[in-house]
Motif scaffolding. Structure first.
Motif, PDB file in Angstrom:
ATOM      1  N   GLY A   1       0.851  -1.187   0.000  1.00  0.00           N
ATOM      2  CA  GLY A   1       0.000   0.000   0.000  1.00  0.00           C
ATOM      3  C   GLY A   1       0.888   1.239   0.000  1.00  0.00           C
ATOM      4  O   GLY A   1       1.859   1.320  -0.734  1.00  0.00           O
ATOM      5  N   GLY A   2       0.597   2.181   0.864  1.00  0.00           N
ATOM      6  CA  GLY A   2       1.404   3.397   0.971  1.00  0.00           C
ATOM      7  C   GLY A   2       2.575   3.264   1.929  1.00  0.00           C
ATOM      8  O   GLY A   2       3.305   4.228   2.147  1.00  0.00           O
ATOM      9  N   GLN A   3       2.758   2.092   2.520  1.00  0.00           N
ATOM     10  CA  GLN A   3       3.847   1.904   3.484  1.00  0.00           C
ATOM     11  C   GLN A   3       5.096   1.369   2.797  1.00  0.00           C
ATOM     12  O   GLN A   3       5.007   0.558   1.877  1.00  0.00           O
ATOM     13  N   ARG A   4       6.258   1.816   3.283  1.00  0.00           N
ATOM     14  CA  ARG A   4       7.546   1.353   2.769  1.00  0.00           C
ATOM     15  C   ARG A   4       8.394   0.871   3.936  1.00  0.00           C
ATOM     16  O   ARG A   4       8.400   1.482   4.998  1.00  0.00           O
ATOM     17  N   PHE A   5       9.093  -0.234   3.702  1.00  0.00           N
ATOM     18  CA  PHE A   5       9.962  -0.812   4.727  1.00  0.00           C
ATOM     19  C   PHE A   5      11.322  -1.112   4.114  1.00  0.00           C
ATOM     20  O   PHE A   5      11.397  -1.713   3.038  1.00  0.00           O
ATOM     21  N   ASP A   6      12.383  -0.717   4.791  1.00  0.00           N
ATOM     22  CA  ASP A   6      13.719  -1.130   4.386  1.00  0.00           C
ATOM     23  C   ASP A   6      13.943  -2.537   4.907  1.00  0.00           C
ATOM     24  O   ASP A   6      13.527  -2.874   6.024  1.00  0.00           O
ATOM     25  N   LEU A   7      14.569  -3.372   4.096  1.00  0.00           N
ATOM     26  CA  LEU A   7      14.884  -4.743   4.481  1.00  0.00           C
ATOM     27  C   LEU A   7      16.393  -4.919   4.501  1.00  0.00           C
ATOM     28  O   LEU A   7      17.133  -4.097   3.971  1.00  0.00           O
ATOM     29  N   THR A   8      16.837  -6.004   5.105  1.00  0.00           N
ATOM     30  CA  THR A   8      18.235  -6.385   5.082  1.00  0.00           C
ATOM     31  C   THR A   8      18.347  -7.729   4.390  1.00  0.00           C
ATOM     32  O   THR A   8      17.345  -8.453   4.308  1.00  0.00           O
ATOM     33  N   GLY A   9      19.517  -8.061   3.889  1.00  0.00           N
ATOM     34  CA  GLY A   9      19.623  -9.358   3.237  1.00  0.00           C
ATOM     35  C   GLY A   9      20.978  -9.607   2.617  1.00  0.00           C
ATOM     36  O   GLY A   9      21.886  -8.780   2.685  1.00  0.00           O
ATOM     37  N   GLY A  10      21.078 -10.772   1.994  1.00  0.00           N
ATOM     38  CA  GLY A  10      22.284 -11.186   1.305  1.00  0.00           C
ATOM     39  C   GLY A  10      21.984 -12.422   0.490  1.00  0.00           C
ATOM     40  O   GLY A  10      20.999 -13.115   0.738  1.00  0.00           O
ATOM     41  N   GLY A  11      22.830 -12.696  -0.489  1.00  0.00           N
ATOM     42  CA  GLY A  11      22.557 -13.828  -1.377  1.00  0.00           C
ATOM     43  C   GLY A  11      21.285 -13.528  -2.135  1.00  0.00           C
ATOM     44  O   GLY A  11      21.206 -12.537  -2.849  1.00  0.00           O
TER      45      GLY A  11
ATOM     46  N   TRP B   1      15.150 -10.035   4.854  1.00  0.00           N
ATOM     47  CA  TRP B   1      14.423 -10.091   6.112  1.00  0.00           C
ATOM     48  C   TRP B   1      14.117  -8.679   6.576  1.00  0.00           C
ATOM     49  O   TRP B   1      14.750  -7.718   6.147  1.00  0.00           O
ATOM     50  N   ALA B   2      13.196  -8.600   7.509  1.00  0.00           N
ATOM     51  CA  ALA B   2      12.967  -7.339   8.216  1.00  0.00           C
ATOM     52  C   ALA B   2      14.232  -7.029   9.009  1.00  0.00           C
ATOM     53  O   ALA B   2      15.026  -7.920   9.308  1.00  0.00           O
ATOM     54  N   THR B   3      14.418  -5.775   9.366  1.00  0.00           N
ATOM     55  CA  THR B   3      15.629  -5.378  10.084  1.00  0.00           C
ATOM     56  C   THR B   3      15.586  -5.752  11.564  1.00  0.00           C
ATOM     57  O   THR B   3      16.597  -5.654  12.237  1.00  0.00           O
ATOM     58  N   GLY B   4      14.448  -6.184  12.066  1.00  0.00           N
ATOM     59  CA  GLY B   4      14.341  -6.599  13.459  1.00  0.00           C
ATOM     60  C   GLY B   4      12.912  -6.940  13.820  1.00  0.00           C
ATOM     61  O   GLY B   4      11.998  -6.792  12.995  1.00  0.00           O
ATOM     62  N   PRO B   5      12.694  -7.390  15.067  1.00  0.00           N
ATOM     63  CA  PRO B   5      11.351  -7.813  15.493  1.00  0.00           C
ATOM     64  C   PRO B   5      10.274  -6.731  15.366  1.00  0.00           C
ATOM     65  O   PRO B   5       9.129  -7.041  15.032  1.00  0.00           O
ATOM     66  N   GLN B   6      10.631  -5.467  15.608  1.00  0.00           N
ATOM     67  CA  GLN B   6       9.621  -4.411  15.476  1.00  0.00           C
ATOM     68  C   GLN B   6       9.180  -4.258  14.024  1.00  0.00           C
ATOM     69  O   GLN B   6       8.001  -4.054  13.744  1.00  0.00           O
ATOM     70  N   ASP B   7      10.129  -4.354  13.092  1.00  0.00           N
ATOM     71  CA  ASP B   7       9.772  -4.277  11.680  1.00  0.00           C
ATOM     72  C   ASP B   7       8.995  -5.518  11.240  1.00  0.00           C
ATOM     73  O   ASP B   7       8.077  -5.413  10.426  1.00  0.00           O
ATOM     74  N   ASP B   8       9.369  -6.695  11.777  1.00  0.00           N
ATOM     75  CA  ASP B   8       8.568  -7.895  11.490  1.00  0.00           C
ATOM     76  C   ASP B   8       7.108  -7.636  11.845  1.00  0.00           C
ATOM     77  O   ASP B   8       6.213  -7.907  11.040  1.00  0.00           O
ATOM     78  N   ALA B   9       6.863  -7.114  13.040  1.00  0.00           N
ATOM     79  CA  ALA B   9       5.488  -6.871  13.504  1.00  0.00           C
ATOM     80  C   ALA B   9       4.777  -5.847  12.617  1.00  0.00           C
ATOM     81  O   ALA B   9       3.604  -6.023  12.271  1.00  0.00           O
ATOM     82  N   ALA B  10       5.477  -4.788  12.229  1.00  0.00           N
ATOM     83  CA  ALA B  10       4.866  -3.768  11.370  1.00  0.00           C
ATOM     84  C   ALA B  10       4.549  -4.335   9.985  1.00  0.00           C
ATOM     85  O   ALA B  10       3.500  -4.029   9.407  1.00  0.00           O
ATOM     86  N   ILE B  11       5.441  -5.150   9.455  1.00  0.00           N
ATOM     87  CA  ILE B  11       5.211  -5.758   8.139  1.00  0.00           C
ATOM     88  C   ILE B  11       4.039  -6.734   8.198  1.00  0.00           C
ATOM     89  O   ILE B  11       3.175  -6.729   7.318  1.00  0.00           O
ATOM     90  N   VAL B  12       3.972  -7.556   9.242  1.00  0.00           N
ATOM     91  CA  VAL B  12       2.851  -8.498   9.389  1.00  0.00           C
ATOM     92  C   VAL B  12       1.534  -7.728   9.484  1.00  0.00           C
ATOM     93  O   VAL B  12       0.533  -8.115   8.870  1.00  0.00           O
ATOM     94  N   ALA B  13       1.518  -6.628  10.219  1.00  0.00           N
ATOM     95  CA  ALA B  13       0.304  -5.801  10.310  1.00  0.00           C
ATOM     96  C   ALA B  13      -0.068  -5.249   8.930  1.00  0.00           C
ATOM     97  O   ALA B  13      -1.249  -5.233   8.558  1.00  0.00           O
ATOM     98  N   ALA B  14       0.919  -4.827   8.166  1.00  0.00           N
ATOM     99  CA  ALA B  14       0.658  -4.313   6.817  1.00  0.00           C
ATOM    100  C   ALA B  14       0.150  -5.426   5.896  1.00  0.00           C
ATOM    101  O   ALA B  14      -0.725  -5.183   5.059  1.00  0.00           O
ATOM    102  N   PHE B  15       0.690  -6.654   6.045  1.00  0.00           N
ATOM    103  CA  PHE B  15       0.177  -7.802   5.273  1.00  0.00           C
ATOM    104  C   PHE B  15      -1.319  -7.949   5.512  1.00  0.00           C
ATOM    105  O   PHE B  15      -2.075  -8.218   4.591  1.00  0.00           O
ATOM    106  N   ARG B  16      -1.738  -7.818   6.764  1.00  0.00           N
ATOM    107  CA  ARG B  16      -3.140  -8.014   7.125  1.00  0.00           C
ATOM    108  C   ARG B  16      -4.048  -6.961   6.488  1.00  0.00           C
ATOM    109  O   ARG B  16      -5.192  -7.246   6.165  1.00  0.00           O
ATOM    110  N   ALA B  17      -3.535  -5.754   6.313  1.00  0.00           N
ATOM    111  CA  ALA B  17      -4.346  -4.653   5.792  1.00  0.00           C
ATOM    112  C   ALA B  17      -4.222  -4.474   4.279  1.00  0.00           C
ATOM    113  O   ALA B  17      -5.085  -3.855   3.664  1.00  0.00           O
TER     114      ALA B  17
END
Length: 165
Positions: free
Chosen positions: A95-105, A109-125
């Motif tokens: 939607g209108g939300q943007r999240f920075d991710l971390t990764g390799g290869g 992934w989300a950058t941490g547990p708080q971002d995991d929770a925010a992303i999961v909430a955004a998935f729901r909406a």
């Protein structure tokens, strides 16, 4: 689930499954499925990316996992369609939300547990999401997903692991 998504998710699980691992299907919900792996134990919701005409080095998929023995719930992971550059500029849009991710290869992934929770909430909406990054050849690419059924699949995965206790 769209026929392609169902076939792709089944192929992902078949290639990821070691012969000794047993995965129980907890259901298919829209474009997402939910599974329990009693050997680990873990439960997860999973979806294949939408079809694309762009080059793909890997079959992209998204997961939201729960590991009850590790006290981990709602951890987001993306298997990307290409290998990442050393400076991939990973960005998830829902939607209108943007999240920075971390990764390799080819993982993100989300950058941490708080971002995991925010992303999961955004998935729901949300109804759709996209992940953009720079590949190891310096090209930007985007993997796109439907979020239809994501909330129900995540709930089924959570319940599936709660029953293991």
């Amino acid at each position: 689930m769209h026929a392609f998504s169902l076939l792709a998710a089944t192929a992902i699980l078949a290639t990821a499954a070691a012969p000794t691992n047993i995965r129980d299907s907890l259901g298919v919900f829209g474009d997402w499925g939910a599974f329990r792996d009693s050997q680990v134990p873990r439960c997860y919701a999973i979806a294949a990316a939408q079809p694309s005409q762009s080059r793909r080095d890997h079959q992209p998929f998204a997961t939201v996992g729960t590991w009850p023995d590790r006290q981990v719930r709602g951890q987001v992971h993306f298997n990307l369609s290409r290998n990442l550059s050393s400076n991939p500029r990973l960005r998830l849009a829902i939607g209108g939300q943007r999240f920075d991710l971390t990764g390799g290869g080819n993982d993100a992934w989300a950058t941490g547990p708080q971002d995991d929770a925010a992303i999961v909430a955004a998935f729901r909406a949300g109804s759709r999401m996209s992940i953009s990054a720079t590949d190891n050849r310096g090209n930007r690419f985007t993997d796109r997903y439907s979020l239809q059924g994501a909330a129900t699949a995540m709930d089924a995965a959570s319940v599936g692991c709660a029953r293991q206790r």
